[in-house]
Design a protein around this motif. Structure first.
Motif, PDB file in Angstrom:
ATOM      1  N   ALA A 122       7.191  13.970 -11.078  1.00  0.00           N
ATOM      2  CA  ALA A 122       8.066  13.900 -12.247  1.00  0.00           C
ATOM      3  C   ALA A 122       7.422  14.551 -13.466  1.00  0.00           C
ATOM      4  CB  ALA A 122       8.415  12.448 -12.548  1.00  0.00           C
ATOM      5  N   LYS A 123       6.110  14.384 -13.606  1.00  0.00           N
ATOM      6  CA  LYS A 123       5.398  14.927 -14.766  1.00  0.00           C
ATOM      7  C   LYS A 123       4.858  16.332 -14.520  1.00  0.00           C
ATOM      8  CE  LYS A 123       4.014  10.551 -16.879  1.00  0.00           C
ATOM      9  NZ  LYS A 123       2.887   9.786 -17.471  1.00  0.00           N
ATOM     10  N   LYS A 124       5.015  16.817 -13.270  1.00  0.00           N
ATOM     11  CA  LYS A 124       4.512  18.142 -12.889  1.00  0.00           C
ATOM     12  C   LYS A 124       3.017  18.265 -13.165  1.00  0.00           C
ATOM     13  CE  LYS A 124       8.900  19.212 -12.443  1.00  0.00           C
ATOM     14  NZ  LYS A 124       9.556  19.145 -11.121  1.00  0.00           N
ATOM     15  N   LYS A 153      -6.414  13.745 -14.433  1.00  0.00           N
ATOM     16  CA  LYS A 153      -7.765  13.878 -13.878  1.00  0.00           C
ATOM     17  C   LYS A 153      -8.239  12.574 -13.239  1.00  0.00           C
ATOM     18  CE  LYS A 153      -9.360  17.561 -16.968  1.00  0.00           C
ATOM     19  NZ  LYS A 153     -10.352  17.971 -17.996  1.00  0.00           N
ATOM     20  N   SER A 154      -7.875  11.470 -13.865  1.00  0.00           N
ATOM     21  CA  SER A 154      -8.313  10.167 -13.359  1.00  0.00           C
ATOM     22  C   SER A 154      -7.651   9.806 -12.030  1.00  0.00           C
ATOM     23  CB  SER A 154      -8.010   9.073 -14.385  1.00  0.00           C
ATOM     24  OG  SER A 154      -6.605   8.986 -14.621  1.00  0.00           O
ATOM     25  N   GLN A 155      -6.577  10.525 -11.676  1.00  0.00           N
ATOM     26  CA  GLN A 155      -5.828  10.215 -10.457  1.00  0.00           C
ATOM     27  C   GLN A 155      -6.021  11.257  -9.355  1.00  0.00           C
ATOM     28  OE1 GLN A 155      -2.996   7.518  -9.946  1.00  0.00           O
ATOM     29  NE2 GLN A 155      -4.785   6.734 -11.026  1.00  0.00           N
ATOM     30  N   TYR A 156      -6.879  12.249  -9.605  1.00  0.00           N
ATOM     31  CA  TYR A 156      -6.986  13.359  -8.655  1.00  0.00           C
ATOM     32  C   TYR A 156      -7.424  12.897  -7.257  1.00  0.00           C
ATOM     33  CZ  TYR A 156      -8.243  17.774  -6.497  1.00  0.00           C
ATOM     34  OH  TYR A 156      -8.325  18.841  -5.630  1.00  0.00           O
ATOM     35  N   LEU A 157      -8.476  12.106  -7.190  1.00  0.00           N
ATOM     36  CA  LEU A 157      -8.956  11.638  -5.887  1.00  0.00           C
ATOM     37  C   LEU A 157      -7.924  10.733  -5.220  1.00  0.00           C
ATOM     38  CD1 LEU A 157     -12.730  10.905  -6.618  1.00  0.00           C
ATOM     39  CD2 LEU A 157     -11.737  12.877  -5.453  1.00  0.00           C
ATOM     40  N   LYS A 158      -7.302   9.879  -6.018  1.00  0.00           N
ATOM     41  CA  LYS A 158      -6.267   8.994  -5.482  1.00  0.00           C
ATOM     42  C   LYS A 158      -5.078   9.802  -4.965  1.00  0.00           C
ATOM     43  CE  LYS A 158      -6.288   5.118  -5.575  1.00  0.00           C
ATOM     44  NZ  LYS A 158      -6.696   4.110  -4.559  1.00  0.00           N
ATOM     45  N   PHE A 159      -4.748  10.879  -5.678  1.00  0.00           N
ATOM     46  CA  PHE A 159      -3.655  11.749  -5.237  1.00  0.00           C
ATOM     47  C   PHE A 159      -3.967  12.311  -3.850  1.00  0.00           C
ATOM     48  CE2 PHE A 159      -1.509  15.714  -4.563  1.00  0.00           C
ATOM     49  CZ  PHE A 159      -0.248  15.548  -5.117  1.00  0.00           C
ATOM     50  N   ASP A 192       0.838  -1.201   0.000  1.00  0.00           N
ATOM     51  CA  ASP A 192       0.000   0.000   0.000  1.00  0.00           C
ATOM     52  C   ASP A 192       0.874   1.252   0.000  1.00  0.00           C
ATOM     53  OD1 ASP A 192      -2.472   1.399   0.148  1.00  0.00           O
ATOM     54  OD2 ASP A 192      -2.279   1.591   2.324  1.00  0.00           O
ATOM     55  N   GLU A 193       1.881   1.252   0.851  1.00  0.00           N
ATOM     56  CA  GLU A 193       2.811   2.384   0.921  1.00  0.00           C
ATOM     57  C   GLU A 193       3.550   2.569  -0.402  1.00  0.00           C
ATOM     58  OE1 GLU A 193       6.922   3.552   3.318  1.00  0.00           O
ATOM     59  OE2 GLU A 193       5.468   2.215   4.268  1.00  0.00           O
ATOM     60  N   ASN A 194       4.041   1.482  -0.970  1.00  0.00           N
ATOM     61  CA  ASN A 194       4.801   1.559  -2.220  1.00  0.00           C
ATOM     62  C   ASN A 194       3.953   2.082  -3.377  1.00  0.00           C
ATOM     63  OD1 ASN A 194       7.140   0.585  -1.027  1.00  0.00           O
ATOM     64  ND2 ASN A 194       6.688  -1.553  -1.511  1.00  0.00           N
ATOM     65  N   LYS A 195       2.714   1.623  -3.457  1.00  0.00           N
ATOM     66  CA  LYS A 195       1.833   2.080  -4.534  1.00  0.00           C
ATOM     67  C   LYS A 195       1.540   3.568  -4.399  1.00  0.00           C
ATOM     68  CE  LYS A 195      -0.586  -2.235  -5.651  1.00  0.00           C
ATOM     69  NZ  LYS A 195      -1.900  -2.941  -5.639  1.00  0.00           N
ATOM     70  N   ARG A 196       1.328   4.000  -3.175  1.00  0.00           N
ATOM     71  CA  ARG A 196       0.964   5.404  -2.953  1.00  0.00           C
ATOM     72  C   ARG A 196       2.137   6.345  -3.233  1.00  0.00           C
ATOM     73  NH1 ARG A 196      -4.016   5.787  -1.095  1.00  0.00           N
ATOM     74  NH2 ARG A 196      -4.981   4.012  -0.042  1.00  0.00           N
ATOM     75  N   ILE A 197       3.328   5.968  -2.817  1.00  0.00           N
ATOM     76  CA  ILE A 197       4.463   6.852  -3.102  1.00  0.00           C
ATOM     77  C   ILE A 197       4.767   6.834  -4.597  1.00  0.00           C
ATOM     78  CG2 ILE A 197       6.337   5.167  -2.777  1.00  0.00           C
ATOM     79  CD1 ILE A 197       6.235   8.922  -1.772  1.00  0.00           C
ATOM     80  N   GLY A 198       4.478   5.718  -5.252  1.00  0.00           N
ATOM     81  CA  GLY A 198       4.676   5.642  -6.695  1.00  0.00           C
ATOM     82  C   GLY A 198       3.798   6.639  -7.434  1.00  0.00           C
ATOM     83  N   ILE A 199       2.555   6.777  -6.988  1.00  0.00           N
ATOM     84  CA  ILE A 199       1.628   7.734  -7.600  1.00  0.00           C
ATOM     85  C   ILE A 199       2.132   9.162  -7.410  1.00  0.00           C
ATOM     86  CG2 ILE A 199      -0.690   8.741  -7.381  1.00  0.00           C
ATOM     87  CD1 ILE A 199      -1.696   5.886  -6.741  1.00  0.00           C
ATOM     88  N   LEU A 200       2.564   9.485  -6.202  1.00  0.00           N
ATOM     89  CA  LEU A 200       3.031  10.843  -5.924  1.00  0.00           C
ATOM     90  C   LEU A 200       4.299  11.172  -6.698  1.00  0.00           C
ATOM     91  CD1 LEU A 200       2.423  11.233  -2.073  1.00  0.00           C
ATOM     92  CD2 LEU A 200       0.933  11.871  -3.975  1.00  0.00           C
TER      93      LEU A 200
END
Length: 207
Positions: free
Chosen positions: A161-163, A167-173, A148-156
């Motif tokens: 990196a892409k600055k 939109k599809s990741q906003y809530l997850k972010f 869970d930790e690894n997936k979440r830091i991967g998203i951030l």
């Protein structure tokens, strides 16, 4: 003697109040809110005023709402609560978030992931856990927490990196931000400049 259906929930409220009042995990504001809610629930369940007395379905709904915190939280306090429920012979069924995680290989809510990450080192040694789960299951829970930790830091990190936040990741972010803020794990992966940059990206997001 037939048991009054209200007895269990009223005793549960007493246990709730004692654990909340003595908690070192909850801040004062949270304690006040939880104690006020338990007081309200008790009045709601026991009122005999004409037109306000609850029927069986309404009592069940009020009880379910009251137990929501204890069913959807992970902490030493939560384990103490359910230990007391069991020790007092109270017949209230628990919705165990660890059992769900083992079945689905994930936590159903980000708050559960946060609690698991913050407290697992302590929790996994408690009898409440070692008596409830096998060594294999305890090991698996640890793996689920790490993943869970690894997936979440991967998203951030990907957003940084892409600055940009897709939109599809906003809530997850937002969930990931809450996760690392509440677990205090940002310094493990990012320096202060990177965290600030990530925050600006989030605040400048346009839907």
């Amino acid at each position: 003697m037939k048991k009054n259906p209200l007895d269990d929930i009223l005793r549960t409220i007493e246990i709730h109040d004692k654990i909340v009042a003595a908690s070192s995990e909850l801040d004062d504001k949270s304690k006040r809110a939880m104690l006020n809610f338990s007081s309200y629930t008790k009045r709601l369940l026991t009122t005999q005023e004409v037109g306000r007395k609850l029927n069986a379905y309404q009592r069940k709904s009020a009880t379910s709402e009251f137990l929501n915190y204890w069913n959807y939280s992970i902490s030493p306090d939560t384990e103490k609560f359910w230990d007391k429920i069991k020790a007092n012979g109270i017949t209230i069924e628990r919705k165990d978030p660890f059992r769900f995680a083992l079945e689905k290989n994930r936590f159903i809510r980000v708050e559960l992931g946060i609690g698991a990450r913050k407290y697992w080192t302590e929790l996994k040694t408690l009898k409440a856990i070692t008596n409830r789960f096998s060594e294999t299951e305890i090991s698996k829970i640890g793996e689920i927490i790490a993943e869970d930790e690894n997936k979440r830091i991967g998203i951030l990190k990907k957003c940084l990196a892409k600055k940009n936040i897709p939109k599809s990741q906003y809530l997850k972010f937002g969930e990931c931000w809450a996760y690392f803020t509440n677990t205090g794990l940002f310094p493990k992966y990012m320096n202060e400049k990177e965290v600030n940059e990530l925050y600006v990206i989030w605040k400048n997001f346009k839907s």
